[in-house]
Design an enzyme around this catalytic site. Structure first.
Site, PDB file in Angstrom:
ATOM      1  N   ASP A  77       1.361   4.047   2.218  1.00  0.00           N
ATOM      2  CA  ASP A  77       1.022   4.527   3.562  1.00  0.00           C
ATOM      3  C   ASP A  77       1.388   5.999   3.660  1.00  0.00           C
ATOM      4  O   ASP A  77       2.514   6.384   3.332  1.00  0.00           O
ATOM      5  CB  ASP A  77       1.789   3.731   4.627  1.00  0.00           C
ATOM      6  CG  ASP A  77       1.360   2.277   4.686  1.00  0.00           C
ATOM      7  OD1 ASP A  77       0.167   2.014   4.467  1.00  0.00           O
ATOM      8  OD2 ASP A  77       2.211   1.407   4.938  1.00  0.00           O
ATOM      9  N   ASP A  80       0.860  -1.186   0.000  1.00  0.00           N
ATOM     10  CA  ASP A  80       0.000   0.000   0.000  1.00  0.00           C
ATOM     11  C   ASP A  80       0.894   1.233   0.000  1.00  0.00           C
ATOM     12  O   ASP A  80       2.066   1.158   0.348  1.00  0.00           O
ATOM     13  CB  ASP A  80      -0.837   0.050   1.282  1.00  0.00           C
ATOM     14  CG  ASP A  80      -1.876  -1.055   1.357  1.00  0.00           C
ATOM     15  OD1 ASP A  80      -2.182  -1.658   0.317  1.00  0.00           O
ATOM     16  OD2 ASP A  80      -2.374  -1.306   2.469  1.00  0.00           O
TER      17      ASP A  80
END
Lengths: 97, 229
Positions: free
Chosen positions: B153, B151
């Site tokens: 972040d 991901d």
């Protein structure tokens, strides 16, 4: 990836469906709805294997004071036991009418 | 479930020379770390490759800074403490966003490819922000850390209230990017997920130095949530 299932006796009706938490590292999602019978069922999908006993300890603690007939689905992304308990408590709070 | 509590101290204010959760610290010496437990076998080689640690959220121990070592694998994390005088340099998430080093060498990895679009959307909020997690670590160290499934972040400083409608708008704007963007707001009560704020539950979970807490309003510290009887 591991799936775990737990069952507890229950006596209280659950008000409504609740969905709390987030998909993200160190967090978890909890979906709680009425189980439709006199039992609480918890199904856990976790990205971290080998923590079955820790899950049991957290759930034993929760169901020693919560008696809702809930069907609970947990999607865990490596949350700590403290975070897991908070999310479960939060889902219970959201499920109150 | 896991044992380690990631992150660092709460609060958006940054006193001069201080460190905050998610800051990256360069070690002055390889032996500067005080491990919480015996170091795992992968740690020494990893620290030679990138002598960089992440500030964790943990209750302070004197002047020592709680830090974490990131291994190559997701499960490779290791908690330690660092004396302030053993910090050679500090890199904040905001500095990584301003430096925008991802523009120098384009990556096809979704979490890195999403940075340009995320930059536009987050800069428009007027809030301080920066990449953390694998993306932040790779930008700061140059050591490949981002995988195809990582991901993006992101940390966003939120000293003042972010209304739920604004949280939903930001979440929707970030939803179309190449990678999933996982935004944590640093509120006065601690780190709160943007996605959770957007859903407007009765309470939200804030990550604090003393562990996660349920709070009714992260911008009203002290407004704690009732616990179950």
């Amino acid at each position: 990836m591991e799936t775990l299932e737990f069952r507890y006796p229950a006596r209280d009706p659950v008000g409504r469906r609740a969905h709390v938490g987030v998909v993200g590292s160190g967090d978890l999602e909890v979906l709680l709805e009425p189980s439709g019978d006199g039992e609480a069922r918890v199904r856990i999908r976790t990205t971290v294997d080998g923590y079955g006993q820790v899950w049991r300890n957290v759930l034993d603690r929760l169901f020693s004071r919560y008696h809702g007939a809930a069907a609970i689905e947990v999607n865990d992304f490596g949350a700590t036991p403290g975070m897991v308990l908070l999310r479960l408590e939060q889902a219970i709070e959201e499920s109150a009418p | 479930m896991s044992h380690a509590e990631p992150g660092g101290r709460a609060g958006p204010a940054r006193p001069e020379g201080s460190v905050l959760p998610h800051d990256l610290l360069v070690l002055a010496r390889p032996d500067a770390l005080e491990p919480e437990s015996p170091p795992p076998p992968w740690a020494p080689a990893r620290l030679r490759l990138a002598p960089l640690v992440v500030v964790r959220r943990a209750a302070p121990r004197g002047t020592a800074i709680p830090v974490g070592v990131r291994g190559a694998e997701r499960r490779e994390r290791f908690a330690a403490w660092l004396a302030p005088q053993a910090v050679a340099a500090r890199v904040t998430p905001e500095e990584l966003a301003r430096a925008a080093r991802w523009r120098e060498r384009r990556s096809r990895l979704p979490a890195l490819a999403a940075l340009d679009a995320a930059f536009e959307i987050l800069a428009a909020t007027g809030l301080g922000w920066g990449p953390v997690g694998a993306v932040g670590f790779e930008l700061a160290s140059g050591v490949p850390s981002v995988s195809a499934t990582s991901d993006l972040d992101v940390l966003v400083r939120a000293p003042a209230r972010v209304p739920a409608a604004s949280a939903r708008a930001l979440l929707a704007a970030l939803a179309g990017l190449a990678a999933r963007v996982d935004v944590q707001l640093e509120t006065p009560a601690g780190g709160v997920a943007l996605a959770e704020l957007a859903a407007e539950p009765r309470t939200v979970v804030a990550r604090t130095a003393a562990g996660p807490r349920r709070v009714a309003d992260p911008w009203q510290p002290g407004a704690g949530a009732e616990r179950l009887p």
